[in-house]
Design an enzyme around this catalytic site. Structure first.
Site, mmCIF file in Angstrom:
data_model
loop_
_atom_site.group_PDB
_atom_site.id
_atom_site.type_symbol
_atom_site.label_atom_id
_atom_site.label_comp_id
_atom_site.label_asym_id
_atom_site.label_seq_id
_atom_site.Cartn_x
_atom_site.Cartn_y
_atom_site.Cartn_z
ATOM 1 N N CYS A 41 -79.771 -14.731 -35.047
ATOM 2 C CA CYS A 41 -81.058 -14.728 -34.346
ATOM 3 C C CYS A 41 -81.698 -16.099 -34.343
ATOM 4 C CB CYS A 41 -82.041 -13.773 -35.015
ATOM 5 S SG CYS A 41 -81.555 -12.067 -34.914
ATOM 6 N N CYS A 58 -87.646 -11.360 -33.671
ATOM 7 C CA CYS A 58 -86.924 -12.087 -34.714
ATOM 8 C C CYS A 58 -87.822 -13.008 -35.524
ATOM 9 C CB CYS A 58 -85.814 -12.932 -34.110
ATOM 10 S SG CYS A 58 -84.470 -11.949 -33.505
#
Lengths: 123, 405
Positions: free
Chosen positions: A33, A102
């Protein structure tokens, strides 16, 4: 794209670093991420005396990490466990929608650190 | 504050000569070039002059130049128009994994319509294997689409060799020349290209104008339906001022090609060497042979640092660059180009592109080289990956789920 508060915490992040004798450490996120947050705690009694962080991530990731340390210092661990990612984002006057997934994990990292502390220091 | 623009692969400022040439076409010469009267006539010759200027840069006939709105339109037109025109011959398209989204997403859309697409991989330097390309050609292959130069790494693909392969197998060849045009010679005839696309705003013309070279005799289905402009090849009233600007930008690009190459390359090489010499753990993304990259492009990964945070710190110092990190790509995954090159995931998030232009100066490069090391060091000190002993957590099931949805 970012609020003034986000830019302030990003450009002058509070409590960056490690605590040498931390008694709770937590890490969340992953390289896929592009965000990894690590929180170090110094808990005395039931109170968080000191918090430090290290973060690999975008502006939002660094700003939320900085903000969560400010929100957590001086709180009892029970109070800190109630802190949510949403509350951290709100304390920064909000984050762009794309950053809510994220990059907004700082409270999770704090909770992981508290969990680690509790495992090491069972009541 | 200093304002140092090192993002010329994203867009460029309109050149002064270009703007001067455009201005009369907003008020004095406002006519529609398709009109027969005086107002139209005085404008249509300007369009034809611009067509000649574009043709000179690409080394083709003016009749082979079609004006469009942008590079993405050209790529869409070339690929979809070919697919429709040649679907009776076959349904296979060959392209690469590192194309611009205007090519990749167009091919993905065609896959949903029953076309088969081969996405050629690249090696660690970002280069194609031409044997693999040739081997991918089947009797069903109707189109090969390979960019002239890559926007992220600056890698220059061997377009003449690919053109020869396409000719040998009688397969049509399209190239997205948006990044190459104006920076290196783009000779569509010598390279045996059938279709090439360029964009105005990458070469000092305004946004909203582009052009496609369509080799004489190349059958293609219309993309934009409507009026008879551009010999029935592209409907829509001409963007006269934009087209005039594109023409002048092409003329200037051709005139200054050699001197700009030498000038920009020397600045880029200085930046590249300076970064690699002064900052540890930096990876060059792209071909190590600088002759095989555009003269203006430098792509490097500053290990342990995420690209967006780096760009924001650069921005505070007035330095404009771009990154291949997920946060800046608008998706949850970092650059598909870095992915195709097998760049480590952390390094992909760290990838940073500096793309120079002829307006940059040596003083600007000195300033950047001075400002970079402390920014990189500061962000590294903040990173849990720097000086780390335990392994880096890599995967994220949650992200994949979000991505699929």
């Amino acid at each position: 794209m970012y609020t003034e508060k986000v830019m302030d915490h990003f450009s002058n992040p509070r409590n960056v670093g490690e605590i040498a004798n931390a008694n709770g450490v937590g890490e969340v996120g992953n390289a896929s991420c592009g965000d990894i947050m690590k929180i170090y705690l110094k808990v005395e009694g039931d109170v968080i005396q000191d918090v430090k962080f290290k973060t690999f991530g975008c502006g939002a990731a660094i700003a939320t990490s900085s903000m969560v340390t400010e929100l957590a210092i001086g709180k009892t661990i029970d109070e800190a466990l109630v802190l949510t990612n949403q509350a951290v984002a709100e304390a920064l006057d909000g984050l762009p929608p794309a950053k809510m997934h994220c990059s907004n994990l700082a409270a999770d990292a704090l909770h992981e650190a508290i969990k680690d502390y509790r495992e090491k220091h069972p009541a | 504050m200093n304002k140092i623009y090192l993002d010329n692969n994203a867009t460029t400022a309109v050149k002064e000569e270009v703007l001067d040439a455009m201005l009369p076409y907003f008020r004095e010469q406002f006519g529609n070039p398709s009109s027969v009267h005086w107002a139209g006539r005085m404008v249509s010759s300007a369009i034809e002059k611009a067509r000649e200027q574009v043709a000179e840069l690409l080394n083709c006939s003016p009749a082979e130049v079609i004006f469009l709105s942008c590079g993405s339109e050209g790529d869409n037109y070339a690929i979809k128009g070919t697919a429709e025109a040649l679907k009776h011959k076959g349904n296979h398209i060959i392209t690469t994994a590192v194309e611009h989204p205007a090519v990749l997403e167009t091919c993905e859309a065609l896959e949903k319509d029953g076309f088969e697409v081969t996405y050629l991989g690249v090696d660690r330097d970002g280069m194609l294997d031409l044997k693999e390309l040739e081997a991918a050609i089947t009797p069903q292959t109707i189109l090969i689409s390979v960019m002239w130069a890559n926007n992220e790494t600056g890698n220059i693909f061997p377009i003449s060799e690919i053109g020869a392969i396409a000719k040998k197998h009688r397969v049509r060849f399209h190239t997205d020349a948006v990044q190459a045009a104006g920076k290196i010679p783009v000779d569509v005839r010598a390279a045996n290209v059938d279709m090439a696309v360029i964009s105005g705003h990458k070469i000092g013309a305004p946004k909203g104008v582009g052009a496609m070279y369509l080799k004489r005799g190349t059958k293609i289905n219309r993309f934009m339906h409507g009026g008879h402009q551009e010999r029935n090849r592209r409907a829509g009233t001409h963007n006269v001022a934009g087209i005039v600007g594109l023409g002048v930008a092409c003329e200037l690009a051709l005139r200054d090609l050699d001197s700009n190459y030498a000038y920009v390359r020397q600045l880029r090489d200085k930046l590249e060497q300076g970064i690699l010499e002064t900052i540890p753990e930096v990876k060059l993304n792209g071909h190590p042979d600088a002759d095989l990259r555009l003269p203006n492009t430098l792509n490097v990964s500053f290990n342990y640092i995420e690209g967006e945070s780096l760009l924001l710190f650069f921005d505070m110092k007035g330095i404009a660059a771009s990154s291949g990190s997920a946060c800046t790509s608008g998706s949850l995954e970092p650059s598909h180009v870095m992915g195709a090159m097998g760049v480590d995931i952390v390094l992909a998030h760290s990838s940073t592109r500096f793309s120079l232009g002829p307006d940059n100066t040596e003083e600007e490069i000195d300033y950047v080289l001075n400002e970079l090391p402390p920014i990189v060091q500061r962000l590294r000190e903040m990173s849990p990956l720097y000086n780390r002993e335990e392994p880096t957590p890599l995967s994220c099931d949650e992200c994949r789920m979000v991505h699929r949805a």
